[in-house]
Scaffold this motif. Sequence first.
Motif, PDB file in Angstrom:
ATOM      1  N   GLN A 218       0.837  -1.204   0.000  1.00  0.00           N
ATOM      2  CA  GLN A 218       0.000   0.000   0.000  1.00  0.00           C
ATOM      3  C   GLN A 218       0.872   1.255   0.000  1.00  0.00           C
ATOM      4  OE1 GLN A 218      -3.662   0.243   0.362  1.00  0.00           O
ATOM      5  NE2 GLN A 218      -3.251   2.362  -0.199  1.00  0.00           N
TER       6      GLN A 218
ATOM      7  N   ASP B 208       1.047   3.995  -2.928  1.00  0.00           N
ATOM      8  CA  ASP B 208       0.684   5.384  -2.599  1.00  0.00           C
ATOM      9  C   ASP B 208       1.824   6.349  -2.904  1.00  0.00           C
ATOM     10  OD1 ASP B 208      -1.902   4.802  -1.759  1.00  0.00           O
ATOM     11  OD2 ASP B 208      -1.349   4.627   0.354  1.00  0.00           O
TER      12      ASP B 208
ATOM     13  N   ASP C  30      -7.623   1.050  -5.961  1.00  0.00           N
ATOM     14  CA  ASP C  30      -7.689  -0.103  -5.077  1.00  0.00           C
ATOM     15  C   ASP C  30      -6.634  -1.108  -5.519  1.00  0.00           C
ATOM     16  OD1 ASP C  30      -8.623  -1.671  -2.999  1.00  0.00           O
ATOM     17  OD2 ASP C  30     -10.452  -2.312  -4.017  1.00  0.00           O
TER      18      ASP C  30
END
Length: 141
Positions: free
Chosen positions: A4, A8, A20
């Motif tokens: 993640q 990001d 997602d």
Amino acid sequence: MSVQELLDKTLPGLGYELVDYELAPNGNMRIFIDKEGGVSIDDCVNVSNHLTRLFLAEEVNYNRLEVSSPGLDRPLKKEADFERFVGQLVKVKVRLPIDGQKKFLGKIIAFENQKLTLSFDQKEVIIEFSNIDKARLEPEF
């Protein structure tokens, strides 16, 4: 660094938004990206190539990588998603019922102070962001 955090940190620098991602038990990783004007096949190829090299360097373990657009029924996950799609038709499922109802289909009227105002069946409902379980755009043809 987690997957993640890598996504990001990396995707905005390439000009994309992370919508997602999912890592299936079989090791297949799916990453859904978006940008203003939509995502093309070339965008998916470029991001896939970049992430393949990044994941190799960062020793991220996966079997197969798929990069795609979120589709016409894009999920809405972040507060910014609801702000961006004001005026659009959405399906929303809430965690706790509101007036006995858990599923709504309506237009986003506003999103302010972590509250979604949705218009449906000539009524309006205010939904706390924390009560939203799932939300997706509903394509209109």
